[in-house]
Design a protein around this motif. Structure first.
Motif, PDB file in Angstrom:
ATOM      1  N   MET A 145       0.673  -1.184  -0.008  1.00  0.00           N
ATOM      2  CA  MET A 145       0.082  -0.138   0.110  1.00  0.00           C
ATOM      3  C   MET A 145       0.866   1.217  -0.010  1.00  0.00           C
ATOM      4  SD  MET A 145      -2.158  -1.562   3.177  1.00  0.00           S
ATOM      5  CE  MET A 145      -0.437  -2.561   3.506  1.00  0.00           C
ATOM      6  N   GLU A 146       0.320   2.320  -0.642  1.00  0.00           N
ATOM      7  CA  GLU A 146       0.849   3.577  -0.581  1.00  0.00           C
ATOM      8  C   GLU A 146       0.229   4.148   1.075  1.00  0.00           C
ATOM      9  OE1 GLU A 146       2.880   5.457  -2.064  1.00  0.00           O
ATOM     10  OE2 GLU A 146       3.403   3.871  -3.530  1.00  0.00           O
ATOM     11  N   ILE A 147       1.162   4.315   2.002  1.00  0.00           N
ATOM     12  CA  ILE A 147       0.555   5.006   3.129  1.00  0.00           C
ATOM     13  C   ILE A 147       1.333   6.468   3.258  1.00  0.00           C
ATOM     14  CG2 ILE A 147       0.670   4.676   5.718  1.00  0.00           C
ATOM     15  CD1 ILE A 147       1.128   1.823   5.365  1.00  0.00           C
ATOM     16  N   ALA A 148       0.428   7.253   3.454  1.00  0.00           N
ATOM     17  CA  ALA A 148       0.989   8.855   3.755  1.00  0.00           C
ATOM     18  C   ALA A 148       1.727   8.923   4.883  1.00  0.00           C
ATOM     19  CB  ALA A 148      -0.277   9.484   3.726  1.00  0.00           C
ATOM     20  N   ALA A 149       2.704   9.812   4.545  1.00  0.00           N
ATOM     21  CA  ALA A 149       3.785  10.210   5.819  1.00  0.00           C
ATOM     22  C   ALA A 149       3.141  10.989   6.453  1.00  0.00           C
ATOM     23  CB  ALA A 149       5.051  10.991   5.047  1.00  0.00           C
ATOM     24  N   ARG A 150       3.510  10.734   8.128  1.00  0.00           N
ATOM     25  CA  ARG A 150       2.889  11.897   8.950  1.00  0.00           C
ATOM     26  C   ARG A 150       3.854  12.304   9.730  1.00  0.00           C
ATOM     27  NH1 ARG A 150      -1.088   7.584  11.637  1.00  0.00           N
ATOM     28  NH2 ARG A 150      -1.389   7.275   9.387  1.00  0.00           N
ATOM     29  N   PRO A 151       3.736  13.470  10.481  1.00  0.00           N
ATOM     30  CA  PRO A 151       4.648  14.153  11.158  1.00  0.00           C
ATOM     31  C   PRO A 151       4.928  13.475  12.831  1.00  0.00           C
ATOM     32  CG  PRO A 151       2.704  15.531  11.401  1.00  0.00           C
ATOM     33  CD  PRO A 151       2.504  14.489  10.327  1.00  0.00           C
ATOM     34  N   LEU A 152       6.316  13.463  12.779  1.00  0.00           N
ATOM     35  CA  LEU A 152       6.588  12.853  14.315  1.00  0.00           C
ATOM     36  C   LEU A 152       7.569  13.867  14.831  1.00  0.00           C
ATOM     37  CD1 LEU A 152       6.708  10.526  16.546  1.00  0.00           C
ATOM     38  CD2 LEU A 152       8.456   9.643  15.001  1.00  0.00           C
ATOM     39  N   TRP A 153       7.374  14.161  16.204  1.00  0.00           N
ATOM     40  CA  TRP A 153       8.325  15.004  16.855  1.00  0.00           C
ATOM     41  C   TRP A 153       9.366  13.976  17.522  1.00  0.00           C
ATOM     42  CZ3 TRP A 153      10.665  19.472  17.185  1.00  0.00           C
ATOM     43  CH2 TRP A 153      11.620  19.626  18.310  1.00  0.00           C
ATOM     44  N   VAL A 154      10.625  13.849  17.374  1.00  0.00           N
ATOM     45  CA  VAL A 154      11.651  13.194  17.976  1.00  0.00           C
ATOM     46  C   VAL A 154      12.662  14.048  18.778  1.00  0.00           C
ATOM     47  CG1 VAL A 154      13.740  11.703  17.735  1.00  0.00           C
ATOM     48  CG2 VAL A 154      11.772  11.490  16.089  1.00  0.00           C
ATOM     49  N   GLU A 155      12.383  13.896  20.056  1.00  0.00           N
ATOM     50  CA  GLU A 155      13.269  14.876  21.273  1.00  0.00           C
ATOM     51  C   GLU A 155      14.627  14.581  21.088  1.00  0.00           C
ATOM     52  OE1 GLU A 155      12.923  17.789  24.433  1.00  0.00           O
ATOM     53  OE2 GLU A 155      11.587  17.205  22.552  1.00  0.00           O
ATOM     54  N   GLU A 156      15.092  13.130  21.091  1.00  0.00           N
ATOM     55  CA  GLU A 156      16.335  12.583  21.032  1.00  0.00           C
ATOM     56  C   GLU A 156      16.413  11.459  20.297  1.00  0.00           C
ATOM     57  OE1 GLU A 156      17.944  12.232  25.088  1.00  0.00           O
ATOM     58  OE2 GLU A 156      17.102  14.195  25.621  1.00  0.00           O
ATOM     59  N   LEU A 157      17.668  11.093  19.763  1.00  0.00           N
ATOM     60  CA  LEU A 157      17.809   9.927  19.187  1.00  0.00           C
ATOM     61  C   LEU A 157      19.478   9.647  19.216  1.00  0.00           C
ATOM     62  CD1 LEU A 157      16.862   7.163  17.494  1.00  0.00           C
ATOM     63  CD2 LEU A 157      17.082   8.677  15.536  1.00  0.00           C
ATOM     64  N   THR A 158      19.888   8.726  20.033  1.00  0.00           N
ATOM     65  CA  THR A 158      21.296   8.526  20.252  1.00  0.00           C
ATOM     66  C   THR A 158      21.731   7.064  20.046  1.00  0.00           C
ATOM     67  OG1 THR A 158      21.043   8.560  22.513  1.00  0.00           O
ATOM     68  CG2 THR A 158      21.310  10.652  21.646  1.00  0.00           C
ATOM     69  N   LEU A 159      22.873   7.017  19.790  1.00  0.00           N
ATOM     70  CA  LEU A 159      23.525   5.644  19.489  1.00  0.00           C
ATOM     71  C   LEU A 159      24.260   5.428  21.027  1.00  0.00           C
ATOM     72  CD1 LEU A 159      24.888   3.200  18.101  1.00  0.00           C
ATOM     73  CD2 LEU A 159      26.675   4.535  17.639  1.00  0.00           C
ATOM     74  N   VAL A 160      23.632   4.171  21.638  1.00  0.00           N
ATOM     75  CA  VAL A 160      24.415   3.964  23.053  1.00  0.00           C
ATOM     76  C   VAL A 160      25.221   2.568  23.197  1.00  0.00           C
ATOM     77  CG1 VAL A 160      22.367   5.027  24.091  1.00  0.00           C
ATOM     78  CG2 VAL A 160      22.066   2.699  23.606  1.00  0.00           C
ATOM     79  N   ASP A 161      25.155   1.806  21.884  1.00  0.00           N
ATOM     80  CA  ASP A 161      25.972   0.663  22.144  1.00  0.00           C
ATOM     81  C   ASP A 161      26.048   0.049  20.594  1.00  0.00           C
ATOM     82  OD1 ASP A 161      27.495  -1.429  23.322  1.00  0.00           O
ATOM     83  OD2 ASP A 161      25.570  -2.745  23.534  1.00  0.00           O
ATOM     84  N   ARG A 162      27.100  -0.713  20.588  1.00  0.00           N
ATOM     85  CA  ARG A 162      27.368  -1.378  19.170  1.00  0.00           C
ATOM     86  C   ARG A 162      27.952  -2.929  19.517  1.00  0.00           C
ATOM     87  NH1 ARG A 162      29.124   0.572  13.404  1.00  0.00           N
ATOM     88  NH2 ARG A 162      28.300  -1.098  12.043  1.00  0.00           N
ATOM     89  N   GLU A 163      26.972  -3.857  19.702  1.00  0.00           N
ATOM     90  CA  GLU A 163      27.667  -4.910  20.251  1.00  0.00           C
ATOM     91  C   GLU A 163      28.648  -5.974  19.201  1.00  0.00           C
ATOM     92  OE1 GLU A 163      24.359  -8.457  19.891  1.00  0.00           O
ATOM     93  OE2 GLU A 163      23.616  -6.521  20.755  1.00  0.00           O
ATOM     94  N   ASP A 164      28.177  -5.547  17.978  1.00  0.00           N
ATOM     95  CA  ASP A 164      29.076  -6.188  16.909  1.00  0.00           C
ATOM     96  C   ASP A 164      28.773  -5.456  15.787  1.00  0.00           C
ATOM     97  OD1 ASP A 164      26.750  -7.370  15.637  1.00  0.00           O
ATOM     98  OD2 ASP A 164      26.740  -8.913  17.059  1.00  0.00           O
ATOM     99  N   PRO A 165      29.499  -5.651  14.627  1.00  0.00           N
ATOM    100  CA  PRO A 165      29.272  -4.719  13.277  1.00  0.00           C
ATOM    101  C   PRO A 165      27.693  -4.872  12.814  1.00  0.00           C
ATOM    102  CG  PRO A 165      31.415  -5.878  13.002  1.00  0.00           C
ATOM    103  CD  PRO A 165      30.770  -6.601  14.450  1.00  0.00           C
ATOM    104  N   ASP A 166      27.109  -5.703  13.127  1.00  0.00           N
ATOM    105  CA  ASP A 166      25.544  -5.938  12.712  1.00  0.00           C
ATOM    106  C   ASP A 166      24.642  -5.482  13.526  1.00  0.00           C
ATOM    107  OD1 ASP A 166      26.593  -7.401  10.567  1.00  0.00           O
ATOM    108  OD2 ASP A 166      26.603  -9.413  11.485  1.00  0.00           O
TER     109      ASP A 166
END
Length: 302
Positions: A145-166
């Protein structure tokens, strides 16, 4: 004649630390059973495989659900890089793969594009309605389906860990209506490596924290006991982000009947939404105008 719903007239909030597996509706039904409650509802759906905060409102507290739904929420989730699925999580079928693996710095740089007011297309397997039917029902039939985009407020988005390359673990604070699965999908596409959610946990939602959450084991052990009743939080906790006005018994009576009434308010301006209390208990929520509260929803007295 409509059938009268059985159960107790019990009001308040119970925070459940939802396990992976049950749907949000199943959690509501379990809480209603455990408390013997007549009326219950949840403030913000969690996918069946997601865990964490699912706040359940009982009785009069169901009238405060919109104020929790509108509040910020926090998620901790792990994204699997290198594969995109039809559901945007590990439950779906892999539809594309990539051998590319971005560096931590490349990921951190890409995250900037997902902070602030963004436009997000919900997953194909989501509860949004397309021509009156849930998208996931049509997706199960193989329809794209074609689903319409909708607005979203993102206050924070951070990288906290990388256990392995994947695999990378991220933390996000966002407003209502956001799909973490869509964040994983779109981040993978932006990085060129593709991606989907492996694990997802909601750590807090508005005034409710996972540390306060009741497990399914506790619900079973304390069902129909005073111990579980004692875990209920007052409905007023959901109104914490609104200014409070106070009223006397006469105003409380008028407000509960749906009529405007004088209130005493500080730091409240004409037209503001606030809530009125009498002897510490919520009476009504409404608009403050000219020294009076004009109620939009009212709460039954104790």
């Amino acid at each position: 004649m409509a059938r009268r719903r059985k159960g107790r007239d019990i009001s308040g909030w119970l925070v459940v630390d939802k396990p992976a597996g049950p749907s949000s509706t199943q959690v509501v039904n379990k809480v209603r059973w455990a408390l013997g409650a007549k009326k219950a509802g949840h403030a913000g759906t969690l996918d069946p495989e997601a865990t964490g905060v699912l706040a359940i409102a009982l009785g009069e507290a169901t009238k405060t659900i919109p104020f929790v739904t509108d509040a910020l929420k926090a998620y901790r989730f792990t994204v699997t890089l290198g594969a995109e699925t039809n559901t945007d999580d590990a439950e779906g079928e892999v539809v594309k793969r990539s051998d590319l693996r971005p560096s931590d710095e490349e990921i951190k740089e890409a995250l900037h594009g997902f902070v602030g007011e963004i436009m997000q297309v919900p997953p194909q397997f989501s509860a949004v309605k397309i021509d009156g039917e849930r998208a996931y029902k049509r997706a199960r039939d193989g329809e794209e389906m074609e689903i319409a985009a909708r607005p979203l407020w993102v206050e924070e988005l951070t990288l906290v860990d990388r256990e392995d390359p994947d695999h990378v673990t991220l933390e996000m604070v966002c407003g209502k209506g956001g799909y973490v699965r869509a964040i994983a999908r779109d981040l993978g596409r932006a990085l060129g490596c593709l991606g989907h959610v492996r694990e997802l946990r909601r750590t807090w939602s508005g005034p409710f924290d996972a540390a306060e959450g009741v497990s399914f084991e506790t619900l079973d052990a304390e069902a129909r006991t005073e111990a579980l009743d004692a875990r209920l939080m007052p409905l007023e906790i959901a109104l914490a982000d609104l200014p409070e006005a106070r009223c006397d018994s006469a105003s409380a009576s008028s407000l509960r009947n749906g009529n405007p009434a004088p209130v005493i308010a500080r730091d409240v301006e004409f037209g503001d939404t606030c809530w009125a209390s009498f002897e510490g208990q919520a009476v009504a929520v409404g608009q403050y105008r000219g020294g009076a509260l004009h109620p939009s929803r009212v709460f039954a007295g104790a």
